[in-house]
Design an enzyme around this catalytic site. Structure first.
Site, PDB file in Angstrom:
ATOM      1  N   SER A   9       0.958  -1.354  -0.280  1.00 22.32           N
ATOM      2  CA  SER A   9      -0.304   0.505  -0.216  1.00 22.32           C
ATOM      3  C   SER A   9       1.430   1.646  -0.149  1.00 22.32           C
ATOM      4  O   SER A   9       0.426   2.283  -0.378  1.00 22.32           O
ATOM      5  CB  SER A   9      -0.693   0.186   1.465  1.00 22.32           C
ATOM      6  OG  SER A   9      -1.778  -1.177   1.047  1.00 22.32           O
ATOM      7  N   THR A  10       2.328   1.525   0.190  1.00 21.19           N
ATOM      8  CA  THR A  10       2.874   2.028   0.415  1.00 21.19           C
ATOM      9  C   THR A  10       4.046   2.098   0.101  1.00 21.19           C
ATOM     10  O   THR A  10       4.316   0.949   0.138  1.00 21.19           O
ATOM     11  CB  THR A  10       3.194   2.733   2.191  1.00 21.19           C
ATOM     12  OG1 THR A  10       3.524   1.810   2.861  1.00 21.19           O
ATOM     13  CG2 THR A  10       1.624   3.152   2.194  1.00 21.19           C
TER      14      THR A  10
END
Length: 191
Positions: A9-10
């Site tokens: 996600s990051t």
């Protein structure tokens, strides 16, 4: 051919765990499509690239189903697309493999549950609307009076107020204000 998809996600997170699992599953490193983007975003370029690269008979391997899709609905849509294109799906951690009868059955069960969930939500919504109507409430946004719209347009045309000020003073939403401005501009250009 086995094709892998790995997503975190990051930017700070590492794809190493997923990539190691995909390689152990038989996916060659050059066929792993890697992405660092949140699962809630529908625009995932590497997933699109993977889907356009995959051909009939290929297997798409993921570490976990939540890496592949942003929602149950999206997962079902993807699984239907893959089934139509005769592309298999393997999820290592979820132990789902559509090359097997049990794996296919699991996906069909997911589809049925997803459809049932949509139907239940729809039924609740309809029941809630009927209940509100029975109490004299129609729901939806309140109707905008012509006076409110005219006042908002007048304030806009003075160029003294920000859009935020206008919406707060008049109760006309930003979208409604822009829509009305556009419609009036089009009406004057057509006449």
């Amino acid at each position: 051919m086995k094709l892998g998809y790995a997503r975190v996600s990051t930017q700070d997170q590492s794809l190493d765990l997923q990539k190691d699992a995909l390689i152990k599953e038989g996916v060659e490193l050059e066929y792993i499509f890697e992405e660092k983007v949140t699962g809630t975003k529908s625009d995932r370029p590497k997933l699109k690239e993977l889907l356009s690269y995959a051909r009939k008979g290929d297997q798409i391997v993921v570490y976990k189903l939540d890496r592949l899709s942003r929602s149950t609905k999206h997962l079902i849509e993807l699984s239907e697309e893959l089934e139509e294109r005769e592309i298999e799906l393997v999820s290592i951690q979820d132990k789902i493999d559509t090359t097997t009868a049990i794996g296919k059955a699991m996906f069909k069960m997911l589809a049925v549950l997803s459809e049932m969930e949509r139907d239940i939500i729809s039924e609740r919504t309809k029941a809630g609307l009927e209940s509100a109507r029975a109490r004299g409430r129609n729901g939806g946004r309140p109707k905008m009076s012509k006076e409110q719209l005219d006042h908002a347009i007048d304030l806009y045309e003075t160029k003294k107020y920000s859009i935020k000020d206008i919406t707060e003073k008049t109760g006309v939403s930003k979208a409604k204000l822009y829509k009305e401005l556009s419609e009036r501009k089009e009406a004057t250009s057509n006449s």
